[in-house]
Design a protein around this motif. Structure first.
Motif, PDB file in Angstrom:
ATOM      1  N   ASP A  99       0.855  -1.187   0.000  1.00 60.16           N
ATOM      2  CA  ASP A  99       0.000   0.000   0.000  1.00 60.16           C
ATOM      3  C   ASP A  99       0.893   1.240   0.000  1.00 60.16           C
ATOM      4  OD1 ASP A  99      -1.639   2.208   0.754  1.00 60.16           O
ATOM      5  OD2 ASP A  99      -3.064   0.815   1.643  1.00 60.16           O
ATOM      6  N   PRO A 100       0.695   2.149  -0.947  1.00 55.57           N
ATOM      7  CA  PRO A 100       1.556   3.327  -1.065  1.00 55.57           C
ATOM      8  C   PRO A 100       1.555   4.233   0.168  1.00 55.57           C
ATOM      9  CG  PRO A 100      -0.046   3.255  -2.871  1.00 55.57           C
ATOM     10  CD  PRO A 100      -0.304   2.086  -1.985  1.00 55.57           C
ATOM     11  N   THR A 101       0.537   4.146   0.997  1.00 50.75           N
ATOM     12  CA  THR A 101       0.486   5.025   2.167  1.00 50.75           C
ATOM     13  C   THR A 101       1.594   4.728   3.165  1.00 50.75           C
ATOM     14  OG1 THR A 101      -1.100   3.569   3.287  1.00 50.75           O
ATOM     15  CG2 THR A 101      -2.006   5.375   1.973  1.00 50.75           C
ATOM     16  N   VAL A 102       2.156   3.499   3.146  1.00 48.83           N
ATOM     17  CA  VAL A 102       3.236   3.183   4.090  1.00 48.83           C
ATOM     18  C   VAL A 102       4.543   3.856   3.701  1.00 48.83           C
ATOM     19  CG1 VAL A 102       2.224   0.980   4.754  1.00 48.83           C
ATOM     20  CG2 VAL A 102       3.948   1.021   2.973  1.00 48.83           C
ATOM     21  N   MET A 103       4.656   4.321   2.459  1.00 48.57           N
ATOM     22  CA  MET A 103       5.877   4.976   1.994  1.00 48.57           C
ATOM     23  C   MET A 103       5.854   6.475   2.254  1.00 48.57           C
ATOM     24  SD  MET A 103       7.880   2.664   0.629  1.00 48.57           S
ATOM     25  CE  MET A 103       8.977   3.567  -0.449  1.00 48.57           C
ATOM     26  N   GLY A 104       4.720   7.002   2.650  1.00 56.30           N
ATOM     27  CA  GLY A 104       4.627   8.444   2.892  1.00 56.30           C
ATOM     28  C   GLY A 104       4.856   9.231   1.619  1.00 56.30           C
ATOM     29  N   SER A 105       5.691  10.260   1.686  1.00 58.88           N
ATOM     30  CA  SER A 105       5.918  11.135   0.533  1.00 58.88           C
ATOM     31  C   SER A 105       6.904  10.538  -0.459  1.00 58.88           C
ATOM     32  CB  SER A 105       6.431  12.504   1.006  1.00 58.88           C
ATOM     33  OG  SER A 105       7.680  12.329   1.667  1.00 58.88           O
ATOM     34  N   ASP A 138       9.339   5.376  -5.267  1.00 62.30           N
ATOM     35  CA  ASP A 138      10.232   4.218  -5.289  1.00 62.30           C
ATOM     36  C   ASP A 138       9.512   2.914  -4.931  1.00 62.30           C
ATOM     37  OD1 ASP A 138      12.388   5.854  -5.923  1.00 62.30           O
ATOM     38  OD2 ASP A 138      12.903   6.168  -3.814  1.00 62.30           O
ATOM     39  N   LEU A 139       8.213   2.966  -4.752  1.00 58.42           N
ATOM     40  CA  LEU A 139       7.456   1.812  -4.286  1.00 58.42           C
ATOM     41  C   LEU A 139       7.519   0.633  -5.249  1.00 58.42           C
ATOM     42  CD1 LEU A 139       5.649   0.639  -2.107  1.00 58.42           C
ATOM     43  CD2 LEU A 139       3.691   1.632  -3.288  1.00 58.42           C
ATOM     44  N   GLU A 140       7.332   0.858  -6.535  1.00 65.32           N
ATOM     45  CA  GLU A 140       7.350  -0.237  -7.518  1.00 65.32           C
ATOM     46  C   GLU A 140       8.721  -0.922  -7.560  1.00 65.32           C
ATOM     47  OE1 GLU A 140       6.484  -0.988 -12.237  1.00 65.32           O
ATOM     48  OE2 GLU A 140       5.485   0.692 -11.238  1.00 65.32           O
ATOM     49  N   LEU A 141       9.782  -0.140  -7.510  1.00 67.20           N
ATOM     50  CA  LEU A 141      11.134  -0.714  -7.482  1.00 67.20           C
ATOM     51  C   LEU A 141      11.330  -1.559  -6.232  1.00 67.20           C
ATOM     52  CD1 LEU A 141      14.024  -1.014  -8.542  1.00 67.20           C
ATOM     53  CD2 LEU A 141      14.568   1.138  -7.363  1.00 67.20           C
ATOM     54  N   LEU A 142      10.873  -1.065  -5.083  1.00 66.63           N
ATOM     55  CA  LEU A 142      10.974  -1.816  -3.835  1.00 66.63           C
ATOM     56  C   LEU A 142      10.218  -3.132  -3.930  1.00 66.63           C
ATOM     57  CD1 LEU A 142      11.826  -2.028  -0.865  1.00 66.63           C
ATOM     58  CD2 LEU A 142       9.755  -0.725  -0.277  1.00 66.63           C
ATOM     59  N   GLU A 143       9.013  -3.103  -4.487  1.00 65.25           N
ATOM     60  CA  GLU A 143       8.220  -4.331  -4.654  1.00 65.25           C
ATOM     61  C   GLU A 143       8.966  -5.340  -5.517  1.00 65.25           C
ATOM     62  OE1 GLU A 143       3.733  -2.359  -4.322  1.00 65.25           O
ATOM     63  OE2 GLU A 143       4.658  -2.652  -6.287  1.00 65.25           O
ATOM     64  N   ASP A 144       9.525  -4.886  -6.637  1.00 69.91           N
ATOM     65  CA  ASP A 144      10.265  -5.782  -7.540  1.00 69.91           C
ATOM     66  C   ASP A 144      11.505  -6.375  -6.864  1.00 69.91           C
ATOM     67  OD1 ASP A 144       8.408  -5.299  -9.533  1.00 69.91           O
ATOM     68  OD2 ASP A 144       9.665  -3.840 -10.596  1.00 69.91           O
ATOM     69  N   LEU A 145      12.211  -5.567  -6.091  1.00 66.66           N
ATOM     70  CA  LEU A 145      13.407  -6.055  -5.392  1.00 66.66           C
ATOM     71  C   LEU A 145      13.047  -7.107  -4.342  1.00 66.66           C
ATOM     72  CD1 LEU A 145      15.379  -2.718  -4.942  1.00 66.66           C
ATOM     73  CD2 LEU A 145      15.963  -4.624  -6.455  1.00 66.66           C
ATOM     74  N   ILE A 146      11.948  -6.897  -3.643  1.00 70.45           N
ATOM     75  CA  ILE A 146      11.506  -7.872  -2.640  1.00 70.45           C
ATOM     76  C   ILE A 146      11.095  -9.176  -3.308  1.00 70.45           C
ATOM     77  CG2 ILE A 146       9.760  -8.381  -0.878  1.00 70.45           C
ATOM     78  CD1 ILE A 146       9.822  -5.348  -0.198  1.00 70.45           C
ATOM     79  N   VAL A 147      10.368  -9.097  -4.418  1.00 72.76           N
ATOM     80  CA  VAL A 147       9.967 -10.307  -5.163  1.00 72.76           C
ATOM     81  C   VAL A 147      11.210 -11.083  -5.592  1.00 72.76           C
ATOM     82  CG1 VAL A 147       8.949 -11.138  -7.326  1.00 72.76           C
ATOM     83  CG2 VAL A 147       7.729  -9.470  -5.938  1.00 72.76           C
ATOM     84  N   ALA A 148      12.185 -10.395  -6.152  1.00 71.35           N
ATOM     85  CA  ALA A 148      13.409 -11.063  -6.621  1.00 71.35           C
ATOM     86  C   ALA A 148      14.153 -11.729  -5.459  1.00 71.35           C
ATOM     87  CB  ALA A 148      14.315 -10.058  -7.325  1.00 71.35           C
ATOM     88  N   ALA A 149      14.245 -11.050  -4.334  1.00 71.35           N
ATOM     89  CA  ALA A 149      14.950 -11.613  -3.175  1.00 71.35           C
ATOM     90  C   ALA A 149      14.211 -12.829  -2.616  1.00 71.35           C
ATOM     91  CB  ALA A 149      15.116 -10.551  -2.095  1.00 71.35           C
ATOM     92  N   LEU A 150      12.893 -12.759  -2.528  1.00 63.52           N
ATOM     93  CA  LEU A 150      12.104 -13.893  -2.031  1.00 63.52           C
ATOM     94  C   LEU A 150      12.262 -15.112  -2.938  1.00 63.52           C
ATOM     95  CD1 LEU A 150       8.821 -12.063  -0.973  1.00 63.52           C
ATOM     96  CD2 LEU A 150      10.387 -13.271   0.546  1.00 63.52           C
ATOM     97  N   ASN A 151      12.188 -14.897  -4.238  1.00 68.58           N
ATOM     98  CA  ASN A 151      12.315 -16.021  -5.175  1.00 68.58           C
ATOM     99  C   ASN A 151      13.717 -16.616  -5.154  1.00 68.58           C
ATOM    100  OD1 ASN A 151       9.645 -16.138  -6.042  1.00 68.58           O
ATOM    101  ND2 ASN A 151       9.982 -14.563  -7.585  1.00 68.58           N
ATOM    102  N   GLU A 152      14.735 -15.793  -5.036  1.00 73.97           N
ATOM    103  CA  GLU A 152      16.108 -16.312  -4.965  1.00 73.97           C
ATOM    104  C   GLU A 152      16.311 -17.106  -3.676  1.00 73.97           C
ATOM    105  OE1 GLU A 152      19.972 -17.314  -5.869  1.00 73.97           O
ATOM    106  OE2 GLU A 152      18.368 -16.603  -7.160  1.00 73.97           O
ATOM    107  N   ALA A 153      15.776 -16.611  -2.575  1.00 68.97           N
ATOM    108  CA  ALA A 153      15.872 -17.347  -1.312  1.00 68.97           C
ATOM    109  C   ALA A 153      15.160 -18.696  -1.433  1.00 68.97           C
ATOM    110  CB  ALA A 153      15.276 -16.529  -0.175  1.00 68.97           C
ATOM    111  N   GLY A 154      14.017 -18.718  -2.097  1.00 66.62           N
ATOM    112  CA  GLY A 154      13.293 -19.973  -2.312  1.00 66.62           C
ATOM    113  C   GLY A 154      14.091 -20.951  -3.149  1.00 66.62           C
TER     114      GLY A 154
END
Length: 112
Positions: free
Chosen positions: A57-63, A67-83
């Motif tokens: 949810d974009p509200t957690v990033m404040g102002s 960078d939210l979409e980039l953060l989401e993509d980085l988290i997805v990549a890290a989770l899949n690599e860990a898996g």
């Protein structure tokens, strides 16, 4: 063991491999979704435990929500690599165990 027993074993192994392939296809086609934080974070995953989409949810990033979409993509990549690494570690452990169990048996042609 006679030839008939070996042929039956080979047929059973072939059927098991076919069933495993079918199961993997079904798992890949299955999707699930879960949320946390009252819907602040949503994750979509397939049956093979691969993260397909992460939504924050974009509200957690404040102002700084640009960078939210980039953060989401980085988290997805890290989770899949860990898996993948966890799967590799499990496969390696299983192969070591199976090697120890089967190490004393003779090679049976056509079963590998």
């Amino acid at each position: 063991m006679n030839f008939s027993d070996l042929a039956k074993m080979k047929d059973m192994m072939s059927q098991a491999k076919k069933m495993q392939a079918e199961m993997e296809q079904k798992l890949a086609a299955t999707t699930v979704e879960a949320t946390s934080g009252g819907g602040v974070v949503t994750v979509r995953m397939n049956g093979k435990k691969e993260v397909l989409k992460l939504k924050i949810d974009p509200t957690v990033m404040g102002s700084n929500s640009s960078d939210l979409e980039l953060l989401e993509d980085l988290i997805v990549a890290a989770l899949n690599e860990a898996g993948r690494r966890a799967d590799d570690a499990m496969k390696s452990s299983a192969q070591g165990l199976m090697g120890g169990l089967l190490g004393g048996l003779p090679d049976i042609p056509g079963l590998t």
